[in-house]
Design a protein around this motif. Structure first.
Motif, short mmCIF file in Angstrom:
data_model
loop_
_atom_site.label_atom_id
_atom_site.label_comp_id
_atom_site.label_asym_id
_atom_site.label_seq_id
_atom_site.Cartn_x
_atom_site.Cartn_y
_atom_site.Cartn_z
N ASP A 152 22.22 60.90 46.23
CA ASP A 152 22.21 60.04 47.42
C ASP A 152 21.55 60.76 48.59
OD1 ASP A 152 23.44 58.07 45.97
OD2 ASP A 152 25.46 58.47 46.74
N ALA A 153 21.86 62.04 48.75
CA ALA A 153 21.25 62.81 49.84
C ALA A 153 19.74 62.92 49.65
CB ALA A 153 21.87 64.21 49.90
N MET A 154 19.32 63.14 48.40
CA MET A 154 17.87 63.24 48.13
C MET A 154 17.18 61.90 48.41
SD MET A 154 17.90 65.61 44.71
CE MET A 154 16.13 65.60 44.48
N LEU A 155 17.82 60.81 48.00
CA LEU A 155 17.24 59.49 48.26
C LEU A 155 17.16 59.21 49.75
CD1 LEU A 155 18.87 57.30 45.46
CD2 LEU A 155 16.47 57.96 45.65
N LYS A 156 18.21 59.60 50.48
CA LYS A 156 18.21 59.41 51.93
C LYS A 156 17.09 60.22 52.57
CE LYS A 156 21.06 60.07 56.02
NZ LYS A 156 22.24 60.73 56.55
N ASP A 157 16.95 61.49 52.14
CA ASP A 157 15.88 62.33 52.67
C ASP A 157 14.51 61.74 52.34
OD1 ASP A 157 17.74 64.07 53.66
OD2 ASP A 157 17.54 65.55 52.05
N ALA A 158 14.37 61.24 51.13
CA ALA A 158 13.09 60.65 50.73
C ALA A 158 12.78 59.41 51.57
CB ALA A 158 13.11 60.29 49.23
N ARG A 159 13.81 58.57 51.80
CA ARG A 159 13.60 57.38 52.65
C ARG A 159 13.20 57.79 54.06
NH1 ARG A 159 18.69 55.64 51.37
NH2 ARG A 159 18.66 54.98 49.24
N GLU A 160 13.92 58.79 54.61
CA GLU A 160 13.60 59.24 55.96
C GLU A 160 12.18 59.81 56.02
OE1 GLU A 160 16.68 62.00 56.95
OE2 GLU A 160 18.17 60.42 57.31
N MET A 161 11.81 60.57 54.99
CA MET A 161 10.47 61.15 54.95
C MET A 161 9.42 60.04 54.86
SD MET A 161 8.93 64.02 52.33
CE MET A 161 10.36 65.05 52.56
N LYS A 162 9.70 59.02 54.04
CA LYS A 162 8.77 57.90 53.90
C LYS A 162 8.61 57.18 55.23
CE LYS A 162 9.97 53.89 52.70
NZ LYS A 162 10.40 52.62 52.24
N GLU A 163 9.75 56.91 55.89
CA GLU A 163 9.70 56.21 57.17
C GLU A 163 8.95 57.04 58.21
OE1 GLU A 163 13.77 55.36 58.08
OE2 GLU A 163 13.93 53.84 56.48
N LYS A 164 9.16 58.35 58.20
CA LYS A 164 8.46 59.22 59.14
C LYS A 164 6.96 59.21 58.85
CE LYS A 164 8.45 63.96 60.88
NZ LYS A 164 7.06 64.25 60.78
N MET A 165 6.61 59.27 57.55
CA MET A 165 5.19 59.26 57.19
C MET A 165 4.54 57.94 57.60
SD MET A 165 5.32 61.14 53.47
CE MET A 165 3.59 61.00 53.15
N VAL A 166 5.26 56.83 57.39
CA VAL A 166 4.72 55.52 57.77
C VAL A 166 4.55 55.46 59.28
CG1 VAL A 166 5.29 53.07 57.88
CG2 VAL A 166 5.54 54.29 55.73
#
Length: 166
Positions: A79-93
């Motif tokens: 869950d933490a990895m998925l959250k980090d990945a989502r945050e990273m994706k949103e930041k990249m976007v």
């Protein structure tokens, strides 16, 4: 039963008791001890088996608890990895959007500058053509004025008729 009591013989009774006691002593010496040892051994084996089963059950419970804990940790990590990945994706976007906006603004500014430059160049060209035309008209006027006044007036009217006012 009366018949048995009437036929009772003390000698036969004595020998039967003696044989019975002898048989019990022989059984005690040769049979009871091995039988009791076997029963005790069996009892001890059953106790050990029950203890082993209880230990195995406790170990299984401990393993299940460990497995559950590890599974919960793995889920939390996932869950933490998925959250980090989502945050990273949103930041990249968001970064890509802001970069695109910056690039778009730069392109718009460059286009405005290019348009302004082209406009200035066109105005300079137009001014050059107007000045050349004015000089040509002035030259022709001066040539005609110096030669003939009447011809000069006709020439100015003709040139003014040729020039269209916007």
């Amino acid at each position: 039963m009366e018949k048995l009591i009437n036929q009772f013989e003390f000698g036969l009774f004595f020998w039967q008791i003696l044989i019975f006691v002898g048989l019990i002593l022989l059984l005690k010496k040769f049979a009871w001890k091995p039988i009791l040892d076997a029963v005790n051994e069996r009892e001890e084996g059953i106790k050990n088996a029950l203890e082993s089963a209880e230990n195995a059950r406790r170990e299984m419970q401990d393993l299940q608890a460990d497995n559950q804990r590890i599974l919960n940790e793995a889920r939390a990590e996932r869950d933490a990895m998925l959250k980090d990945a989502r945050e990273m994706k949103e930041k990249m976007v968001a970064d890509a959007k802001s970069e695109a906006q910056v690039q778009g603004q730069k392109m718009i500014e460059q286009a405005k500058l290019a348009i302004e430059s082209e406009k200035n160049a066109a105005m300079a060209e137009l001014k050059l053509q107007v000045s050349t035309l004015s000089l040509t008209i002035a030259e022709k006027l001066l040539k005609d004025e110096l030669s003939n006044k009447e011809a000069q007036t006709k020439l100015v009217e003709k040139l003014l008729g040729d020039v269209k006012i916007n």
